[in-house]
Design a protein around this motif. Structure first.
Motif, PDB file in Angstrom:
ATOM      1  N   UNK A  47      50.334  65.360 -12.680  1.00  0.00           N
ATOM      2  CA  UNK A  47      50.536  63.696 -12.743  1.00  0.00           C
ATOM      3  C   UNK A  47      51.774  63.839 -13.648  1.00  0.00           C
ATOM      4  N   UNK A  48      51.635  64.449 -14.593  1.00  0.00           N
ATOM      5  CA  UNK A  48      52.700  64.495 -15.510  1.00  0.00           C
ATOM      6  C   UNK A  48      53.944  65.036 -14.932  1.00  0.00           C
ATOM      7  N   UNK A  49      53.764  65.898 -14.048  1.00  0.00           N
ATOM      8  CA  UNK A  49      54.964  66.422 -13.243  1.00  0.00           C
ATOM      9  C   UNK A  49      55.675  65.477 -12.486  1.00  0.00           C
ATOM     10  N   UNK A  50      54.877  64.613 -12.059  1.00  0.00           N
ATOM     11  CA  UNK A  50      55.555  63.498 -11.105  1.00  0.00           C
ATOM     12  C   UNK A  50      56.410  62.872 -12.123  1.00  0.00           C
ATOM     13  N   UNK A  51      56.009  62.365 -13.125  1.00  0.00           N
ATOM     14  CA  UNK A  51      56.992  61.471 -14.112  1.00  0.00           C
ATOM     15  C   UNK A  51      57.975  62.344 -14.661  1.00  0.00           C
ATOM     16  N   UNK A  52      57.533  63.645 -14.892  1.00  0.00           N
ATOM     17  CA  UNK A  52      58.830  64.550 -15.504  1.00  0.00           C
ATOM     18  C   UNK A  52      59.827  64.757 -14.727  1.00  0.00           C
ATOM     19  N   UNK A  53      59.637  64.899 -13.326  1.00  0.00           N
ATOM     20  CA  UNK A  53      60.601  65.050 -12.375  1.00  0.00           C
ATOM     21  C   UNK A  53      61.579  63.958 -12.459  1.00  0.00           C
ATOM     22  N   UNK A  54      61.067  62.743 -12.633  1.00  0.00           N
ATOM     23  CA  UNK A  54      61.959  61.570 -12.688  1.00  0.00           C
ATOM     24  C   UNK A  54      62.785  61.577 -13.929  1.00  0.00           C
ATOM     25  N   UNK A  55      62.285  61.892 -14.985  1.00  0.00           N
ATOM     26  CA  UNK A  55      63.058  62.273 -16.253  1.00  0.00           C
ATOM     27  C   UNK A  55      63.793  63.440 -16.072  1.00  0.00           C
ATOM     28  N   UNK A  56      63.475  64.469 -15.395  1.00  0.00           N
ATOM     29  CA  UNK A  56      64.578  65.376 -15.325  1.00  0.00           C
ATOM     30  C   UNK A  56      65.692  65.099 -14.472  1.00  0.00           C
ATOM     31  N   UNK A  57      65.553  64.217 -13.641  1.00  0.00           N
ATOM     32  CA  UNK A  57      66.906  63.717 -12.858  1.00  0.00           C
ATOM     33  C   UNK A  57      67.855  63.255 -13.637  1.00  0.00           C
ATOM     34  N   UNK A  58      67.239  62.279 -14.630  1.00  0.00           N
ATOM     35  CA  UNK A  58      68.182  61.562 -15.545  1.00  0.00           C
ATOM     36  C   UNK A  58      68.580  62.646 -16.845  1.00  0.00           C
ATOM     37  N   UNK A  59      67.722  63.559 -17.265  1.00  0.00           N
ATOM     38  CA  UNK A  59      68.188  64.506 -17.982  1.00  0.00           C
ATOM     39  C   UNK A  59      69.241  65.493 -17.581  1.00  0.00           C
ATOM     40  N   UNK A  60      69.085  65.623 -16.195  1.00  0.00           N
ATOM     41  CA  UNK A  60      70.118  66.554 -15.493  1.00  0.00           C
ATOM     42  C   UNK A  60      71.650  65.778 -15.358  1.00  0.00           C
ATOM     43  N   UNK A  61      71.687  64.657 -15.412  1.00  0.00           N
ATOM     44  CA  UNK A  61      72.794  63.837 -15.254  1.00  0.00           C
ATOM     45  C   UNK A  61      73.541  63.829 -16.683  1.00  0.00           C
ATOM     46  N   UNK A  62      72.652  63.761 -17.594  1.00  0.00           N
ATOM     47  CA  UNK A  62      72.991  63.656 -19.086  1.00  0.00           C
ATOM     48  C   UNK A  62      73.738  65.052 -19.324  1.00  0.00           C
TER      49      UNK A  62
END
Lengths: 111, 885
Positions: free
Chosen positions: B423-438
């Motif tokens: 479940x956390x992975x789903x959220x973390x993937x969204x965060x990852x997309x943001x992190x990747x850009x940064x």
């Protein structure tokens, strides 16, 4: 069948079981073997042989009563089965037959 | 009291029970125990335990190992539906704890995802080559006698010549060479173009598909040119350019092929390929050293092995060839070896390397940081789950009574934590997309190296990470629950010892906070050090100075034009910009007494001295301080200089005139075969970066440096319009190359960009670590106060004061935080003092304010959390709490 052959150590263990009578459980067998042969008998080896003898049907086993000395664990007592007795007798006869055919065998000078 | 009888090691017995067949177990355990007792009597308890352990391990044999019990195994699958249901209900019922767990895991895993993506990218480098498993690069070890060897990615032309006949077991090889650079003229237009020389087997060894042209012959003839699609579009506006000509200088090159653009993840990158025969024709023939064995600096050789080939035979042939060729070398040795293609992006350090490279160590550090953050979130999960065990113990009790075994309960809780992790992975993937850009925006070089795209492999790794995190987080709680005694739980739920594991939980909290504090203190100290580097007094002025890079054209006209712009105060010229890390030096010889011909010359001394070629305006613009003497007065042509200005270190190193600046004036030194008189002595300044000590430096005069820099002193007001004017002046002067101008201060900032990147990264991690630790602490405080609510009420009824109660509740946590700080602060100090700052010759002292500041902020945050919760509990109405029972 390959499995029914009696190896030398198997024969010794089986004989020891017979000699110990009702007190034949693994630790006692080890001690007794040591006494007979003068070599140390490792539990690991004897345990494996006992297991194999039982698989071959040459020995039978049952669990005894619990005692405090072993941390409350029961002993497994072994006895020689009918097939085991037959195998032992056959092995003994085989040897004797060969002995009889050795002419003039003596130990002179070799000890 | 009588000492208890010695017992065999518990774990060994558990291990035996775990693996042994049930039928054999009881008597075997008894046998071993009997032997153990016997050994205790005969050999002593220590030895007996050791023998027992050995025996347990020795009995691990095929006939004793239990078979997998299919039924227990299948039950897990049948029960998954039920586990899922109870887990879901629990998540919904305890919203706060679910929130803390999921957010913590999601945030930490997003960092893990980023690291996975980075590692994946580096591992996918050069994957597009068809023969990637059979391609090797020939690398060189160059060793001068008595000096440490140098490992190079490059090798010599001679190697390629020998590869053809003397090295068996090679299918193909190709040689490429960097360094083609020129202005391409197509019709009326001119474009700067850099290219790579490559020989005709280039396309056979490496996979760079051509969309036009014959790969076998495209790079055969001299003056052949293969363009990438992008370059073709730039030069011609279309890609149908086969047979067209491009003029460089005075020579016509024919386009013999158009290649697809180079994939992003390739260590070889080029805009254009020029046939290697061109290199021979243009300069190879004239240069006698071109195909020398020890000319190992600019060629790269790639070989392919046959499908069943091995490298051992080739290495032997290499050794033989090196031995033959080294005979001709004087006091040095050059040896060859093969480097697999896949090791190039992720291998050891080689000089002259092409493409990005990251050492495995760096990856381990990155992975380690991510691991620490994920671990911190796992601690939260463990802590909160164990702390809440009271609430779920009844469920476990009922399950056990119905017939669940320990392993089933274990499985259930592991399954639950894995579910939460997913479940956390789903959220973390969204965060990852943001992190990747940064992350890609962190530094302009990063997007060149990484794409961080998604692939099947990376997605599988993501899922594996989530599963692994779930297992790690859920392991301890699951073990805890599986050991619960069903009967005692059902009789009296409060009898379960939830505070039994308090020690473990304390350790986890201390570890979390110590890590967070290390991160934050590192960030703050690192940042202040970074600021220190930027504002460091270099010994000269860098403010409002604009450095313009020249591209090979004499800039006298431009200088004049620039000087007329009102915003430009002064213009000077230099061959390089100091203090940014690049260095350039010559040997300086000094013979005392050589200046006055009457004295017999004494034995001279010589030293390597860093150099900058400047004109007469350079020193005033940069406000270098002259201790003695004056600026350059003569304006000689190139090669006819007679003046030199040095810094104090030169006097010290060569012991000129007793190190007295005044007396050193007029002394003659010899540099590069020229006799130069010292006309000025400068106060020491930083020529290198802060990593180096101040070393001897000389300034020599030069009127024109065609590849150097113009240094403009700009008036600080209305910089923008001045820049526009400078730009238009440059366009008139050099229409081919774009203007490359940077303010000196910015360039210094760039020189330390590695440091600022590090500070940013650690700062971000600090933020995450603190968030996660705070969430965890918050959860623990809420839980503890909830469990102790009754105790608080009774105390209150008996007359305890509110502050007293708050103190009672806070005390434990505050002690933990104090311990964490005591661990973290010295650790950070040592980290900086011994590891990071040890690299720098000059740095600011480590500030106590920075060390303590972060700690105080974190403590304050924690105190507010603890305080608010405990105050709420302390203020609760005892009557209401006690009434409900």
């Amino acid at each position: 069948m390959k499995g029914t052959n009696l190896g030398e150590f198997e024969e010794l263990v089986l004989l020891t079981i017979a000699a110990l009578g009702t007190e034949a459980y693994s630790v006692a067998i080890c001690d007794e073997l040591e006494r007979y042969t003068g070599r140390s008998a490792k539990l690991g080896v004897v345990h494996a042989v006992l297991n194999r003898l039982e698989e071959k049907g040459l020995a039978k086993s049952h669990l005894g009563d619990a005692s405090a000395t072993r941390g409350g664990k029961r002993k497994r007592f072994y006895e020689v089965s009918h097939a085991g007795k037959v195998a032992l007798t056959r092995a003994k006869e085989l040897r004797e037959a060969i002995w009889r055919n050795i002419p003039g065998f003596n130990l002179e000078g070799s000890i | 009291m009588k000492k208890p009888d010695p017992q065999p090691p518990k774990w060994a017995t558990s291990f035996l029970r775990w693996y042994c067949r049930p039928r054999l177990l009881e008597d075997l355990e008894g046998d071993l125990y009997e032997y153990f007792l016997r050994n205790v009597r005969e050999k002593g308890p220590g030895r007996a335990r050791f023998v027992y352990m050995l025996d347990v391990i020795k009995f691990l044999r095929p006939y004793t190992i239990r078979k997998i019990e299919l039924l227990t195994f299948i039950t897990h699958f049948m029960m998954i539906g039920s586990y899922f249901k109870t887990s879901r209900r629990n998540l919904v019922r305890n919203k706060l704890f679910s929130f803390i767990n999921i957010v913590g895991l999601a945030v930490s895993m997003s960092v893990g995802l980023l690291v996975i993506a980075i590692v994946n990218d580096l591992r996918s480098y050069d994957d597009f080559h068809e023969k990637k498993d059979r391609i090797y690069r020939v690398i060189t070890r160059h060793q001068d006698d008595g000096q440490p060897p140098m490992d190079l990615a490059s090798s010599s032309v001679r190697v390629a010549q020998r590869l053809g006949g003397d090295v068996p077991g090679i299918e193909d090889f190709t040689i490429i060479r960097n360094g083609f650079s020129g202005d391409a003229k197509v019709g009326q237009n001119t474009f700067p173009l850099e290219g790579t020389y490559a020989d005709q087997s280039f396309f056979k060894v490496l996979t760079f598909p051509l969309i036009a042209g014959n790969p076998a012959t495209a790079l055969k003839e001299p003056y052949s040119l293969v363009l990438t699609e992008k370059t073709a579009l730039k030069l011609f506006g279309n890609t149908h350019v086969l047979g067209q000509t491009v003029r460089f200088d005075t020579l016509d090159y024919q386009v013999t092929g158009v290649a697809k653009d180079v994939p992003h993840l390739s260590h070889i990158r080029f805009d254009a390929l020029i046939s290697f025969a061109t290199a021979y024709a243009t300069f190879g023939k004239k240069d006698e050293g071109f195909d020398n064995w020890d000319n190992v600096w600019s060629n790269y050789i790639y070989v392919t092995l046959p499908k069943s080939g091995n490298t051992a035979g080739i290495q032997r042939a290499f050794n033989q060839v090196s031995k033959e060729e080294n005979k001709a070398l004087y006091r040095k040795k050059v040896t060859l070896s093969l480097q697999p293609l896949k090791d190039i992006a992720l291998g050891g350090k080689l000089s002259n390397n092409t493409g990005p490279r990251m050492t495995p160590l760096m990856l381990w550090i990155l992975g380690g940081l991510a691991f620490v953050i994920i671990l911190s979130a796992c601690f939260n999960y463990t802590n909160l789950s164990v702390a809440r065990s009271l609430r779920r113990s009844r469920e476990v009790g009922v399950r056990k009574i119905i017939g669940a075994r320990g392993s089933h309960v274990l499985g259930q809780f592991m399954a639950e934590s894995v579910m939460i992790a997913f479940l956390a992975l789903l959220f973390s993937f969204g965060l990852y997309l943001f992190l990747r850009r940064e992350f890609l925006a962190l530094d302009p070089h990063i997007p060149e190296i990484f794409t961080l795209g998604l692939s099947v492999r990376s997605v599988l790794c993501f899922v594996a990470l989530a599963a692994f995190t779930g297992l790690a987080a859920g392991f301890l709680p699951a073990v805890f629950f599986s050991k619960i005694n069903a009967l005692s739980v059902m009789k009296d739920a409060s009898g379960i010892k939830i505070f039994k594991h308090i020690g473990l939980r304390r350790v986890l909290i201390v570890a979390q906070y110590a890590l967070s504090l290390i991160f934050i203190a590192t960030t703050l100290v690192g940042y202040s050090q970074y600021k220190g580097f930027l504002n460091f007094d270099l010994g000269f002025n860098t403010e409002n100075i604009l450095n313009i890079k020249l591209r090979g054209k004499d800039a006298a006209a431009l200088k004049k034009e620039l000087a007329e712009i009102p915003g430009v105060k002064q213009v000077s010229q230099s061959s390089m910009v100091t203090s940014l890390g690049s260095i350039y030096g010559f040997t300086m010889k000094y013979q005392p007494g050589a200046a006055s011909p009457g004295n017999a010359p004494m034995a001279g001394d010589s030293a390597l001295v860093w150099m900058n070629m400047v004109d007469e305006n350079y020193l005033p613009i940069h406000q270098h301080q002259l201790l003695a003497g004056k600026n350059f007065t003569l304006r000689p042509e190139k090669g006819k200089e007679s003046e030199i200005i040095v810094n104090q270190q030169v006097l010290k190193r060569l012991n000129i005139a007793g190190r007295d600046p005044q007396k050193a004036l007029g002394q003659v030194v010899e540099v590069d075969g020229q006799k130069l008189a010292i006309v000025g002595v400068l106060k020491d300044f930083h020529y290198g970066t802060m990593e180096n000590k101040i070393e001897p430096v000389m300034f020599r005069y030069s009127k024109s440096e065609t590849w150097g820099y113009l240094n403009l002193q700009i008036a600080s007001k209305d910089v923008e319009s001045t820049m526009v004017k400078i730009e238009s002046a440059w366009k008139r002067f050099d229409p081919v190359h774009p203007l490359k101008a940077n303010f000196y201060d910015q360039q210094i900032e760039e020189a330390y960009s590695e440091f600022s990147m590090m500070v940013k990264t650690i700062g971000f991690l600090a933020f995450l670590a603190i968030c996660i630790a705070s969430l965890g602490l918050f959860g623990m405080v809420v839980f503890t106060t909830e469990t102790k609510l009754k105790e608080i009420s009774i105390r209150k009824v008996l007359g305890a004061s509110e502050p007293g109660l708050i103190y009672l509740l806070c005390r434990g946590f505050i002690t933990l935080l104090a311990i964490a700080a005591l661990i973290a602060l010295p650790a950070t100090y040592l980290l900086f003092d011994k590891v990071i700052l040890a690299r720098f010759a000059y740095h600011q002292p480590i500030g106590v304010a920075e060390l303590l500041g972060g700690t105080l902020a974190v403590m304050l945050l924690a105190l507010v959390m603890i305080g608010s919760q405990t105050a709420k509990a302390a203020r609760s109405n005892p009557a209401r709490v006690l009434k409900s029972d």
